[in-house]
Write a protein that holds these residues in place. Structure first.
Motif, PDB file in Angstrom:
ATOM      1  N   TYR A   1      29.588 -10.880 -17.633  1.00  0.00           N
ATOM      2  CA  TYR A   1      28.179 -10.708 -17.991  1.00  0.00           C
ATOM      3  C   TYR A   1      27.843 -11.453 -19.288  1.00  0.00           C
ATOM      4  O   TYR A   1      26.731 -11.975 -19.440  1.00  0.00           O
ATOM      5  N   GLY A   2      28.796 -11.499 -20.213  1.00  0.00           N
ATOM      6  CA  GLY A   2      28.580 -12.221 -21.466  1.00  0.00           C
ATOM      7  C   GLY A   2      28.338 -13.706 -21.230  1.00  0.00           C
ATOM      8  O   GLY A   2      27.455 -14.312 -21.854  1.00  0.00           O
ATOM      9  N   LYS A   3      29.105 -14.297 -20.323  1.00  0.00           N
ATOM     10  CA  LYS A   3      28.931 -15.726 -19.994  1.00  0.00           C
ATOM     11  C   LYS A   3      27.566 -15.970 -19.358  1.00  0.00           C
ATOM     12  O   LYS A   3      26.891 -16.965 -19.656  1.00  0.00           O
ATOM     13  N   MET A   4      27.168 -15.058 -18.462  1.00  0.00           N
ATOM     14  CA  MET A   4      25.862 -15.202 -17.808  1.00  0.00           C
ATOM     15  C   MET A   4      24.728 -15.062 -18.821  1.00  0.00           C
ATOM     16  O   MET A   4      23.739 -15.804 -18.766  1.00  0.00           O
ATOM     17  N   ALA A   5      24.881 -14.118 -19.737  1.00  0.00           N
ATOM     18  CA  ALA A   5      23.863 -13.935 -20.779  1.00  0.00           C
ATOM     19  C   ALA A   5      23.759 -15.183 -21.645  1.00  0.00           C
ATOM     20  O   ALA A   5      22.659 -15.646 -21.965  1.00  0.00           O
ATOM     21  N   LEU A   6      24.911 -15.734 -22.025  1.00  0.00           N
ATOM     22  CA  LEU A   6      24.942 -16.945 -22.846  1.00  0.00           C
ATOM     23  C   LEU A   6      24.193 -18.079 -22.161  1.00  0.00           C
ATOM     24  O   LEU A   6      23.402 -18.797 -22.792  1.00  0.00           O
ATOM     25  N   GLN A   7      24.403 -18.240 -20.854  1.00  0.00           N
ATOM     26  CA  GLN A   7      23.730 -19.292 -20.101  1.00  0.00           C
ATOM     27  C   GLN A   7      22.215 -19.104 -20.116  1.00  0.00           C
ATOM     28  O   GLN A   7      21.456 -20.058 -20.326  1.00  0.00           O
ATOM     29  N   GLU A   8      21.777 -17.854 -19.930  1.00  0.00           N
ATOM     30  CA  GLU A   8      20.339 -17.554 -19.950  1.00  0.00           C
ATOM     31  C   GLU A   8      19.734 -17.872 -21.317  1.00  0.00           C
ATOM     32  O   GLU A   8      18.674 -18.484 -21.413  1.00  0.00           O
ATOM     33  N   PHE A   9      20.421 -17.473 -22.377  1.00  0.00           N
ATOM     34  CA  PHE A   9      19.899 -17.712 -23.733  1.00  0.00           C
ATOM     35  C   PHE A   9      19.851 -19.202 -24.057  1.00  0.00           C
ATOM     36  O   PHE A   9      18.943 -19.667 -24.745  1.00  0.00           O
ATOM     37  N   MET A  10      20.828 -19.945 -23.548  1.00  0.00           N
ATOM     38  CA  MET A  10      20.841 -21.401 -23.772  1.00  0.00           C
ATOM     39  C   MET A  10      19.656 -22.055 -23.068  1.00  0.00           C
ATOM     40  O   MET A  10      19.026 -22.963 -23.607  1.00  0.00           O
TER      41      MET A  10
ATOM     42  N   LYS B   1      26.221   3.518 -17.118  1.00  0.00           N
ATOM     43  CA  LYS B   1      25.767   4.157 -15.875  1.00  0.00           C
ATOM     44  C   LYS B   1      24.293   3.877 -15.624  1.00  0.00           C
ATOM     45  O   LYS B   1      23.873   3.637 -14.487  1.00  0.00           O
ATOM     46  N   ILE B   2      23.497   3.916 -16.690  1.00  0.00           N
ATOM     47  CA  ILE B   2      22.064   3.634 -16.539  1.00  0.00           C
ATOM     48  C   ILE B   2      21.854   2.172 -16.144  1.00  0.00           C
ATOM     49  O   ILE B   2      21.088   1.862 -15.220  1.00  0.00           O
ATOM     50  N   LEU B   3      22.531   1.268 -16.847  1.00  0.00           N
ATOM     51  CA  LEU B   3      22.351  -0.164 -16.590  1.00  0.00           C
ATOM     52  C   LEU B   3      22.843  -0.563 -15.206  1.00  0.00           C
ATOM     53  O   LEU B   3      22.339  -1.528 -14.612  1.00  0.00           O
ATOM     54  N   ASP B   4      23.807   0.159 -14.660  1.00  0.00           N
ATOM     55  CA  ASP B   4      24.297  -0.121 -13.304  1.00  0.00           C
ATOM     56  C   ASP B   4      23.209   0.075 -12.254  1.00  0.00           C
ATOM     57  O   ASP B   4      23.300  -0.457 -11.149  1.00  0.00           O
ATOM     58  N   THR B   5      22.178   0.862 -12.599  1.00  0.00           N
ATOM     59  CA  THR B   5      21.085   1.116 -11.647  1.00  0.00           C
ATOM     60  C   THR B   5      20.002   0.033 -11.716  1.00  0.00           C
ATOM     61  O   THR B   5      19.080   0.035 -10.905  1.00  0.00           O
TER      62      THR B   5
ATOM     63  N   PRO C   1      13.559 -10.220 -20.359  1.00  0.00           N
ATOM     64  CA  PRO C   1      14.254 -11.409 -19.865  1.00  0.00           C
ATOM     65  C   PRO C   1      15.635 -11.058 -19.301  1.00  0.00           C
ATOM     66  O   PRO C   1      16.298 -10.137 -19.782  1.00  0.00           O
ATOM     67  N   ASP C   2      16.059 -11.803 -18.289  1.00  0.00           N
ATOM     68  CA  ASP C   2      17.366 -11.555 -17.667  1.00  0.00           C
ATOM     69  C   ASP C   2      18.502 -11.636 -18.683  1.00  0.00           C
ATOM     70  O   ASP C   2      19.482 -10.903 -18.584  1.00  0.00           O
ATOM     71  N   GLY C   3      18.362 -12.547 -19.658  1.00  0.00           N
ATOM     72  CA  GLY C   3      19.409 -12.693 -20.669  1.00  0.00           C
ATOM     73  C   GLY C   3      19.645 -11.409 -21.439  1.00  0.00           C
ATOM     74  O   GLY C   3      20.789 -11.037 -21.733  1.00  0.00           O
ATOM     75  N   GLU C   4      18.560 -10.693 -21.765  1.00  0.00           N
ATOM     76  CA  GLU C   4      18.670  -9.421 -22.491  1.00  0.00           C
ATOM     77  C   GLU C   4      19.419  -8.388 -21.664  1.00  0.00           C
ATOM     78  O   GLU C   4      20.298  -7.680 -22.163  1.00  0.00           O
ATOM     79  N   LEU C   5      19.039  -8.276 -20.390  1.00  0.00           N
ATOM     80  CA  LEU C   5      19.696  -7.305 -19.506  1.00  0.00           C
ATOM     81  C   LEU C   5      21.186  -7.633 -19.363  1.00  0.00           C
ATOM     82  O   LEU C   5      22.043  -6.747 -19.464  1.00  0.00           O
ATOM     83  N   LEU C   6      21.501  -8.910 -19.167  1.00  0.00           N
ATOM     84  CA  LEU C   6      22.906  -9.318 -19.005  1.00  0.00           C
ATOM     85  C   LEU C   6      23.711  -9.089 -20.285  1.00  0.00           C
ATOM     86  O   LEU C   6      24.869  -8.665 -20.235  1.00  0.00           O
ATOM     87  N   TYR C   7      23.087  -9.367 -21.425  1.00  0.00           N
ATOM     88  CA  TYR C   7      23.770  -9.149 -22.705  1.00  0.00           C
ATOM     89  C   TYR C   7      24.117  -7.672 -22.884  1.00  0.00           C
ATOM     90  O   TYR C   7      25.236  -7.316 -23.271  1.00  0.00           O
ATOM     91  N   HIS C   8      23.159  -6.803 -22.588  1.00  0.00           N
ATOM     92  CA  HIS C   8      23.410  -5.374 -22.761  1.00  0.00           C
ATOM     93  C   HIS C   8      24.375  -4.830 -21.709  1.00  0.00           C
ATOM     94  O   HIS C   8      25.122  -3.892 -21.974  1.00  0.00           O
ATOM     95  N   ARG C   9      24.390  -5.448 -20.540  1.00  0.00           N
ATOM     96  CA  ARG C   9      25.405  -5.071 -19.542  1.00  0.00           C
ATOM     97  C   ARG C   9      26.795  -5.444 -20.056  1.00  0.00           C
ATOM     98  O   ARG C   9      27.757  -4.687 -19.891  1.00  0.00           O
ATOM     99  N   ALA C  10      26.901  -6.614 -20.675  1.00  0.00           N
ATOM    100  CA  ALA C  10      28.179  -7.042 -21.252  1.00  0.00           C
ATOM    101  C   ALA C  10      28.612  -6.087 -22.362  1.00  0.00           C
ATOM    102  O   ALA C  10      29.786  -5.697 -22.450  1.00  0.00           O
ATOM    103  N   LEU C  11      27.660  -5.695 -23.200  1.00  0.00           N
ATOM    104  CA  LEU C  11      27.962  -4.789 -24.310  1.00  0.00           C
ATOM    105  C   LEU C  11      28.426  -3.429 -23.794  1.00  0.00           C
ATOM    106  O   LEU C  11      29.376  -2.838 -24.316  1.00  0.00           O
TER     107      LEU C  11
END
Length: 406
Positions: A205-214, A167-171, A181-191
């Motif tokens: 979100y996991g795929k997007m996070a992976l792309q950012e980290f790469m 709920k917090i991350l949705d905001t 970094p965007d990758g961190e936010l996306l990873y935690h959204r996936a989690l």
């Protein structure tokens, strides 16, 4: 730099009264206004006050730049999971903690410290830091408020409180103005989305996070993103994709000698093979995981219990008994009631079958319902008891447990 409070701090530290400090420089009332920041001192007055206090203005300004750099470097080390380096920087930061309250980096530093404590799993201290920051949030800038919300969500995720974190991350939208970094936010959204009803979002979100980290060449975080994708593919029954994730993980983690992560990777690969009923492969990877773990830890118990379950399924009675007996003894030593109950149930199925059924209804199921919610183990017990009562012709009881599953 807030020079008024800084002067007051050093005056009190040196045991001087306002009269003693102001003598020959300015009036006491003028000093009082300077210290409360209600009046700015001219350069000459400020220099004389600082000189009497033995404070070097050039040194203080230089320290402020160093504080800024330390905060930046600490965040970078956390981004790239460089634990020892983060510890070193945090230790260096302690020499500036007396000065930080008088700089423009006070809240930024305290938020970064909060992030560090979460990163280190020092949750008692992190909770204290959270409560302290919560009292100050009314004066946070918008980026600081966003960062505070994000870090609160990360702390909740570490404690497995997924729904509240979600709920917090949705905001917080991708590209929000805060220093993460965007990758961190996306990873935690996936989690946060790792639940049966949100697995599609978790994979997205996991795929997007992976792309950012790469793109950042953040190799450790790439492994974490692949792990999360592997888990969510497994839970979504997309087994081929899950196996590909784990094969890549094993290859790269072994090359990078990621000893902390390898036991978890082997365990999750084993769990996937168990789902596919490739029991020999499952045991192989569970045993590899177990060999790298510390005996008696929660993860060790889970892996050893999983081995016992497969040996039980394969009707390798002696091997299963050996595993469950070890789980029972270790869980007794570590006061882990869940695995003590589960191991004892399986041991009773051989020694006292009727007693094991009563044991599952009166002790195991109530405990799992209270502590785990609808866990995989709980659903297994519901199905087992429903089948048992159906075979006995007690359809009222069979229906009762089927309804619990749904």
């Amino acid at each position: 730099m807030q020079f008024g409070p800084l002067i007051k701090y050093y005056r009190i530290r040196h045991g001087l009264t306002q009269t003693e400090l102001a003598k020959g420089i300015c009036s006491v009332s003028h000093l009082s206004k300077i210290e409360s920041n209600s009046k700015e001192a001219n350069g000459e007055t400020m220099s004389l006050l600082l000189e009497r206090l033995g404070v070097n203005l050039v040194s203080i300004t230089k320290n402020e730049e160093q504080i800024k750099q330390l905060i930046k470097e600490l965040n970078e080390k956390i981004d790239f999971i460089q634990e020892e380096e983060a510890d070193t920087i945090m230790q260096l930061g302690k020499q500036f903690e007396e000065i930080i309250p008088f700089t423009t980096y006070l809240h930024t530093y305290e938020l970064t410290k909060f992030r560090y404590l979460i990163f280190k799993h020092r949750f008692t201290e992190a909770n204290e830091q959270y409560e302290s920051l919560k009292k100050q949030k009314k004066i946070f800038s918008q980026p600081q408020m966003t960062l505070f919300s994000y870090l609160h969500a990360v702390m909740l995720l570490k404690k497995r409180i997924y729904k509240k974190a979600d709920k917090i991350l949705d905001t917080i939208g991708k590209g929000s103005k805060f220093d993460i970094p965007d990758g961190e936010l996306l990873y935690h959204r996936a989690l946060a989305k790792t639940s049966p009803e949100d697995l599609g979002y978790a994979i997205y979100y996991g795929k997007m996070a992976l792309q950012e980290f790469m793109e950042q060449h953040n190799f450790k975080r790439i492994l974490h993103a692949l792990m999360l994708l592997g888990i969510n593919y497994t839970n979504s029954k997309i087994y081929e994709e899950a196996e590909d994730c784990y094969k890549n993980l094993i290859r790269n983690a072994e090359i990078l000698q990621e000893k902390k992560l390898l036991p978890e990777i082997y365990h999750n690969m084993a769990y996937l093979q168990k789902k596919l009923k490739n029991y020999k492969k499952a045991i192989f990877f569970f045993e590899k995981s177990l060999s790298l773990q510390t005996k008696g830890t929660q993860h060790y118990l889970i892996t050893l219990f999983s081995i016992g379950e497969i040996q039980y399924e394969l009707q390798n009675k002696e091997k299963a008994r050996k595993a469950f007996e070890e789980v029972y003894e270790l869980s007794k030593d570590t006061e882990n009631r869940k695995y003590r109950l589960l191991a004892n149930y399986y041991l009773l199925t051989w020694d006292a079958p009727e007693k094991s059924l009563d044991y599952s209804e009166t002790l195991v199921i109530p405990f799992l319902e209270k502590s785990d919610g609808k866990s995989e183990e709980l659903i297994w017990f519901y199905k087992m008891l429903s089948n048992h009562y159906r075979k006995m012709g007690r359809f009222d009881q069979a229906v009762k447990y089927i309804e619990k599953i749904n």
